[in-house]
Design a protein around this motif. Structure first.
Motif, short mmCIF file in Angstrom:
data_model
loop_
_atom_site.label_atom_id
_atom_site.label_comp_id
_atom_site.label_asym_id
_atom_site.label_seq_id
_atom_site.Cartn_x
_atom_site.Cartn_y
_atom_site.Cartn_z
N GLY A 59 -1.27 15.89 -6.93
CA GLY A 59 -2.02 16.99 -7.51
C GLY A 59 -2.29 16.89 -9.00
O GLY A 59 -2.76 17.85 -9.61
N GLN A 60 -2.02 15.73 -9.56
CA GLN A 60 -2.20 15.53 -11.00
C GLN A 60 -3.16 14.39 -11.27
O GLN A 60 -3.47 13.59 -10.39
CB GLN A 60 -0.86 15.23 -11.67
CG GLN A 60 0.18 16.31 -11.50
CD GLN A 60 -0.21 17.60 -12.15
OE1 GLN A 60 -0.71 17.62 -13.28
NE2 GLN A 60 -0.02 18.70 -11.45
N GLY A 61 -3.63 14.32 -12.50
CA GLY A 61 -4.41 13.17 -12.91
C GLY A 61 -3.51 11.99 -13.24
O GLY A 61 -2.31 12.16 -13.49
N PRO A 62 -4.06 10.81 -13.24
CA PRO A 62 -3.25 9.63 -13.60
C PRO A 62 -2.74 9.73 -15.03
O PRO A 62 -3.42 10.24 -15.92
CB PRO A 62 -4.25 8.48 -13.45
CG PRO A 62 -5.31 8.98 -12.54
CD PRO A 62 -5.43 10.44 -12.84
N LEU A 102 -1.20 3.31 -9.90
CA LEU A 102 -2.52 2.70 -9.95
C LEU A 102 -2.55 1.59 -10.99
O LEU A 102 -1.99 1.72 -12.08
CB LEU A 102 -3.58 3.74 -10.33
CG LEU A 102 -3.81 4.88 -9.34
CD1 LEU A 102 -4.65 5.97 -9.98
CD2 LEU A 102 -4.49 4.37 -8.08
N GLN A 142 0.29 8.46 -10.91
CA GLN A 142 -0.40 9.68 -10.50
C GLN A 142 0.50 10.49 -9.57
O GLN A 142 0.66 10.15 -8.40
CB GLN A 142 -1.73 9.36 -9.82
CG GLN A 142 -2.56 10.59 -9.51
CD GLN A 142 -3.92 10.26 -8.92
OE1 GLN A 142 -4.16 9.15 -8.45
NE2 GLN A 142 -4.83 11.22 -8.95
N TYR A 171 -1.01 3.00 -14.28
CA TYR A 171 -0.99 4.46 -14.37
C TYR A 171 -0.12 5.01 -13.25
O TYR A 171 -0.02 4.43 -12.17
CB TYR A 171 -2.40 5.05 -14.23
CG TYR A 171 -3.29 4.82 -15.42
CD1 TYR A 171 -4.00 3.64 -15.57
CD2 TYR A 171 -3.44 5.80 -16.40
CE1 TYR A 171 -4.82 3.43 -16.67
CE2 TYR A 171 -4.26 5.61 -17.50
CZ TYR A 171 -4.95 4.41 -17.64
OH TYR A 171 -5.75 4.22 -18.73
N ARG A 211 0.84 -1.20 0.00
CA ARG A 211 0.00 0.00 0.00
C ARG A 211 0.87 1.25 0.00
O ARG A 211 0.55 2.23 -0.68
CB ARG A 211 -0.90 -0.04 1.23
CG ARG A 211 -2.00 0.95 1.22
CD ARG A 211 -3.13 0.53 0.29
NE ARG A 211 -4.21 1.49 0.38
CZ ARG A 211 -4.22 2.63 -0.32
NH1 ARG A 211 -3.23 2.93 -1.13
NH2 ARG A 211 -5.24 3.47 -0.19
N PHE A 267 -3.93 -2.38 -16.89
CA PHE A 267 -3.26 -1.10 -17.14
C PHE A 267 -2.50 -0.67 -15.89
O PHE A 267 -2.95 -0.91 -14.76
CB PHE A 267 -4.28 -0.01 -17.46
CG PHE A 267 -5.11 -0.26 -18.69
CD1 PHE A 267 -6.21 -1.10 -18.64
CD2 PHE A 267 -4.81 0.36 -19.88
CE1 PHE A 267 -6.99 -1.33 -19.76
CE2 PHE A 267 -5.59 0.15 -21.01
CZ PHE A 267 -6.68 -0.70 -20.95
N PHE A 301 -10.31 0.07 -10.81
CA PHE A 301 -9.01 0.52 -10.35
C PHE A 301 -8.73 -0.03 -8.95
O PHE A 301 -9.64 -0.15 -8.12
CB PHE A 301 -8.96 2.05 -10.28
CG PHE A 301 -8.72 2.71 -11.60
CD1 PHE A 301 -9.77 2.97 -12.46
CD2 PHE A 301 -7.44 3.07 -12.00
CE1 PHE A 301 -9.57 3.58 -13.69
CE2 PHE A 301 -7.21 3.68 -13.22
CZ PHE A 301 -8.28 3.94 -14.06
N GLY A 302 -7.48 -0.32 -8.71
CA GLY A 302 -7.03 -0.63 -7.36
C GLY A 302 -6.82 0.65 -6.58
O GLY A 302 -6.93 1.76 -7.13
N SER A 303 -6.52 0.51 -5.28
CA SER A 303 -6.33 1.68 -4.42
C SER A 303 -4.95 2.30 -4.58
O SER A 303 -4.70 3.38 -4.07
CB SER A 303 -6.54 1.30 -2.96
OG SER A 303 -7.87 0.87 -2.76
#
Lengths: 114, 115
Positions: B40-43, B91, B37, B35, B9, B33, B106-108
């Motif tokens: 403060g940004q998007g993935p 992610l 992140q 990703y 985690r 997939f 999506f996972g955490s």
């Protein structure tokens, strides 16, 4: 290049007030459009998606979004915000016909005042 | 499992250390997939697998990043010689067979901090 813009980094609304989060995309063809919500420490949860057809899309938790091709927009709305809606919201676009990867905007943080 | 599981985690790595991040997708999901992140940004897309085949790795930022999914289920994202700019939440997402409806789960995420 394809891109997604969320002009509002941070929005604060009062509980019970209406909400609109803006999203603009740049893409030559009709994209597949999505809104996701992310609570602190959590993964992304899909609120709604648009592929084709009716331009007003209903999602979960009382959210809806409207696709406007002329404005290259896909704004998210909710008529009455609840305190539990406080979270980060991401607009995303998928390129039709490819692997399905998503391009995300930078997100809008929603704060809800009691 | 019921959802996409990611471990660890949280991960704190010293600069230069190698790390491995694990993703256990929903059973039967063909597409997977990764990703990245940043705060403060998007993935941002890193890479995509269909079963064990890595079909798109165009988002991997450097050759220090490597992903695999040898048996078409669990995937590992490895980062060699970590740098401070690698600090981010990673992610993982999987989707139903074919992924045609973009039904991603999506996972955490794994929060990586490089010190």
């Amino acid at each position: 290049a394809q891109s997604v813009t969320q002009p509002d980094i941070h929005i604060t609304v009062s509980e019970g007030a209406s909400l609109e989060l803006r999203c603009n995309y740049s893409y030559g063809a009709t994209p597949y459009l999505f809104w996701y919500v992310q609570s602190p420490g959590q993964g992304l949860q899909l609120l709604l998606k648009y592929f084709s057809g009716d331009t007003l899309v209903q999602g979960i938790k009382g959210f809806e979004a409207e696709f406007k091709r002329s404005q290259s927009s896909f704004n998210l709305r909710k008529p009455s915000v609840h305190w539990s809606d406080a979270a980060e919201y991401f607009c995303a676009v998928a390129l039709s016909g490819n692997t399905g990867k998503l391009i995300f905007g930078q997100g809008t943080t929603l704060q809800v005042k009691p | 499992g019921a959802g996409v599981s990611q471990s660890p985690r949280y991960k704190v790595a010293k600069r230069g250390q190698d790390v491995a991040l694990r993703c256990d997708p929903i059973s039967g999901h063909v597409s997977l997939f990764w990703y990245q992140q940043a705060l403060g940004q998007g993935p941002e897309f890193l890479t995509y697998f269909q079963n064990e085949a890595q079909l798109d790795k165009s988002g991997l930022p450097s050759d220090r990043f490597f992903a695999e999914r040898p048996e078409g289920s669990v995937s590992t994202l490895k980062i060699q010689r970590t740098q401070q700019e690698d600090s981010a939440v990673y992610l993982c997402a999987s989707s139903s067979p074919g992924g045609g409806d973009y039904g991603y789960t999506f996972g955490s995420g794994t929060r990586l901090t490089v010190v």
